[in-house]
Write an enzyme that holds these catalytic residues in place. Structure first.
Site, PDB file in Angstrom:
ATOM      1  N   LYS A   1     -37.821 -15.710 -70.735  1.00  0.00           N
ATOM      2  CA  LYS A   1     -37.456 -15.693 -71.906  1.00  0.00           C
ATOM      3  C   LYS A   1     -38.257 -16.286 -72.815  1.00  0.00           C
ATOM      4  O   LYS A   1     -38.536 -15.891 -74.189  1.00  0.00           O
ATOM      5  CB  LYS A   1     -35.995 -16.065 -72.082  1.00  0.00           C
ATOM      6  CG  LYS A   1     -35.527 -17.162 -71.584  1.00  0.00           C
ATOM      7  CD  LYS A   1     -34.238 -17.224 -71.500  1.00  0.00           C
ATOM      8  CE  LYS A   1     -33.554 -18.330 -70.925  1.00  0.00           C
ATOM      9  NZ  LYS A   1     -32.741 -18.416 -69.861  1.00  0.00           N
TER      10      LYS A   1
ATOM     11  N   LYS B   1     -40.398 -31.870 -72.124  1.00  0.00           N
ATOM     12  CA  LYS B   1     -39.603 -31.621 -73.111  1.00  0.00           C
ATOM     13  C   LYS B   1     -39.796 -32.807 -74.386  1.00  0.00           C
ATOM     14  O   LYS B   1     -39.610 -32.506 -75.556  1.00  0.00           O
ATOM     15  CB  LYS B   1     -38.201 -31.809 -72.871  1.00  0.00           C
ATOM     16  CG  LYS B   1     -37.710 -30.484 -71.965  1.00  0.00           C
ATOM     17  CD  LYS B   1     -37.226 -29.493 -72.699  1.00  0.00           C
ATOM     18  CE  LYS B   1     -37.128 -28.074 -71.949  1.00  0.00           C
ATOM     19  NZ  LYS B   1     -36.499 -28.024 -70.434  1.00  0.00           N
TER      20      LYS B   1
ATOM     21  N   LYS C   1     -45.176 -14.392 -64.962  1.00  0.00           N
ATOM     22  CA  LYS C   1     -43.826 -14.072 -64.779  1.00  0.00           C
ATOM     23  C   LYS C   1     -43.381 -13.660 -66.076  1.00  0.00           C
ATOM     24  O   LYS C   1     -43.493 -14.108 -67.155  1.00  0.00           O
ATOM     25  CB  LYS C   1     -43.404 -15.568 -64.178  1.00  0.00           C
ATOM     26  CG  LYS C   1     -42.399 -15.295 -62.988  1.00  0.00           C
ATOM     27  CD  LYS C   1     -41.862 -16.685 -62.759  1.00  0.00           C
ATOM     28  CE  LYS C   1     -40.518 -16.824 -62.942  1.00  0.00           C
ATOM     29  NZ  LYS C   1     -39.927 -18.125 -62.404  1.00  0.00           N
TER      30      LYS C   1
END
Ligand code: TRP
Length: 329
Positions: free
Chosen positions: A197, A111, A194
């Site tokens: 989103k 992040k 996978k």
């Protein structure tokens, strides 16, 4: 009876991968265990601090959870920020979390790299907040994906460190809940891994039939079987995996046979797949819309959920305060 806990950040709508991968299992879990399912809105602030979206996002996930069948009578369903005890335990646990180990966390490094202008303290201590979520109800099991395993490992460390520091056997060591055979991983529509989103390869539970048809139509395929009984390339295997979860065994067998005889027509195959996905999602989508607009129901669910969660959380907090030496005059 075991205590199971799961949290989700309110950052987007649920897709069929979430449904078949996690929610279907939650429905069974809530029958057999003491379950806590909560929406981690404080966690979402570490990366998505947009006040105009926060409430809408929470409402969406909550409505989707309920529409999928999570039952507030069976499980404790709550919103993290409705439980102030979590904030206090988080403060206390932060005193035992070391900068070195927090900086080494994979999710933090990732992040921080993606967003170098917003490396805030909340992001750094994300694992402590997550540990608090888990320890405040002394959960035995936490169903987690690969990306959360390190956080769970850190939770066990904090539990152990706390026990050791104060010479108590207070916190349990939470384990990953293993779905084993039952775990279905829904692949994306783009031939890659996978459904997720962030990958933009999803079918959402709220997608309208037209949207689903369009997405499935656009799903990646190849030029067709290379011959009789040819192995399937990943992109085709993925579509078959989705078909396996949404379609009848006969339908699956039918298209498998067509593939093996090298007679499959992707247009027909996709049409069938889209139709079967729509059959699964339609009742859920309709419930989502009903629930989302039912303020009175959502208020009741969140109030009662917060009350149950606070009961358990305040008991833990009281005991932790005592262990750490706080006394009232
Ligand atoms: N970190 C989890 C995620 O990103 C969400 C979460 C917050 C969570 N607190 C938790 C998951 C406690 C399990 C247990 O998906």
């Amino acid at each position: 009876m075991k205590t199971v806990l799961s949290g989700i950040r309110p950052t987007g709508n649920l897709h069929i991968g979430n449904y078949f991968g996690a929610l279907i299992n939650f429905l069974k879990m809530q029958e057999e265990n003491k379950c806590y399912f909560f929406i981690a809105d404080w966690h979402s602030l570490t990366t998505h601090p947009d006040p105009s979206l926060l409430h809408v996002n929470v409402r969406n996930v909550l409505s989707e959870y309920l529409a999928c069948g999570l039952d507030p009578e069976k499980a404790t369903l709550y919103i993290q920020s409705d439980v102030p005890e979590i904030a206090e335990l988080y403060l206390l646990l932060n005193m035992h979390a070391y900068l070195g180990e927090l900086e080494k966390t994979v999710s933090f490094k990732e992040k921080a790299r993606q967003n170098p202008n917003n490396v805030n303290a909340g992001l750094l201590t994300y694992p402590v907040l997550m540990a608090t979520d888990i320890l405040i109800h002394n959960a035995d099991y936490v169903p987690v994906g690969k990306d959360q395993e390190q956080h769970l490992e850190m939770t066990r460390n904090y539990a152990q460190r706390f026990n050791h520091k104060y010479g108590v056997e207070y916190f349990k060591q939470p384990a990953a809940y293993n779905f084993g055979q039952e775990l279905i991983k829904i692949p994306g529509l783009d031939g890659s891994g996978k459904m997720g989103k962030s990958e933009g390869n999803c079918i959402y539970l709220i997608d309208e039939p037209k949207v689903i048809e369009k997405k499935v139509k656009k799903a990646l395929t190849d030029s067709g079987p290379a011959g009789l009984n040819a192995p399937k390339p990943d992109c085709i295997e993925n579509l078959f995996t989705i078909m396996q979860t949404v379609s009848s065994p006969e339908t699956l067998q039918h298209y498998n046979d067509l593939w093996n005889r090298a007679e499959i027509r992707y247009g027909d195959f996709k049409k069938q797949l889209a139709e079967d996905i729509i059959n699964v999602t339609t009742p859920i989508r309709e419930r989502i819309y009903d629930i989302k607009n039912d303020d009175a129901y959502l208020r009741k669910v969140t109030r009662e959920g917060a009350e149950k969660a606070r009961e358990s959380a305040s008991k833990t907090l009281k005991e932790v305060r005592e262990i750490m030496g706080f006394k009232t005059f």
